[in-house]
Scaffold this motif. Structure first.
Motif: not given
Ligand SMILES: [Zn+2]
Ligand SMILES: [Zn+2]
Length: 285
Positions: A196-197, A221-222, A229-230, A235-237
């Motif tokens: 995300k960063l 890194e999730v 949470f979103e 990132y899990l998906e």
């Protein structure tokens, strides 16, 4: 209750404020099952942390975090499960010394810029403040504060150290590809840190991931304090889609990021111990 871990922490070996030993003690106090120490560009804290972890009967993961540049934004790559093999570690250390050399050249330039602005500061002051092998901008900020050149760490960055400010010196960057290659060569598990960063479009991020996978990228890194949470779900998906393992940690630095606690992040972080199995499967056999 599920067991929790933290796979992203920093000590005084780079820009954290607690010694490697103290980081392990804090993790133990927090009740974590496993901990990775992932200092920037150095392995120098690993031995001390590993000894302490053994003493406290905690699972310890040898790690590091490399910084790279992609489209003018920072990309960090974590290397987890660094090998026990000493010759591989030595080779990796040699690669990292090049990083440190580059940092040192940069640091000298920052000092010069500060001196030109009338600030009484030497590289020695900053090295003493850093204590460890890696000297980074937070150490400059602390010295500026101690010398009364600024009244807060934030002011040190806003006035002098942040990008575009009067004592800013850009890094000589390596590419994320190179970072992944270095870690793969060392037989570590390369993980894309806090995606995300990375300041780019989602499409660019995906292109980056797709470029790094053939070079050896193994995970994302999730779980990280900057991920909502979103984001975690997203990132899990993504990890699932590309068959990457998932990692997570607080990015604990101690006093320079006082709102971040080990294992807990800003309070809501929960990194489940079960993800270790997935990462272990990616280890070089
Ligand atoms: Zn990072
Ligand atoms: Zn970090």
């Amino acid at each position: 209750m599920a067991e929790l871990i933290d796979l992203h922490t920093h000590s005084t070996a780079s820009d954290g404020s607690f010694s490697p030993r103290e980081v392990v003690e804090l993790a133990k106090k927090q009740g974590l099952k496993a901990l990775a120490l992932t200092d920037h560009d150095t392995l120098s804290g690993l031995f001390e942390a590993e000894e302490k972890a053994k003493e406290l009967d905690m699972e310890f993961v040898r790690g590091c975090e490399l910084s790279a540049k992609f489209l003018d934004t920072d990309v960090h790559v974590l290397g987890l499960y660094l090998p026990k093999d000493n010759s591989l570690l030595k080779d990796l250390e040699k690669e990292l010394d090049i990083f440190i050399e580059r940092r040192n050249t940069r640091n000298k330039k920052i000092i010069q810029k500060l001196q030109e602005q009338g600030i009484d500061i030497t590289l020695r002051d900053v090295e003493e403040e850093a204590g460890g092998k890696v000297v980074a901008r937070p150490h400059f900020a602390n010295v500026l504060l101690q010398k009364g050149a600024v009244t807060s760490i934030k002011e040190a960055f806003d006035k002098y150290l942040a990008k575009g400010k009067s004592a800013y010196v850009p890094r000589e960057p390596i590419t994320p590809e190179h970072a992944v290659e270095i870690l793969t060569k060392a037989k570590a598990v390369p993980i894309l840190a806090h995606p995300k960063l990375i300041k780019c479009s989602e499409q660019e991020r995906i292109t980056l991931i797709e470029t790094l996978i053939p070079l050896g990228l193994k995970g994302i890194e999730v779980y990280h304090p900057v991920h909502s949470f979103e984001d975690e779900r997203y990132y899990l998906e993504l990890a699932h889609k590309y068959s990457l393992c998932i990692s997570g940690g607080s990015d604990f630095h101690g006093k320079s990021k006082p709102d971040i606690q080990i294992g807990k992040g800003k309070g809501g972080l929960r990194v489940p111990a079960c993800i270790l199995d997935g990462i272990k499967k990616c280890r070089y056999q």
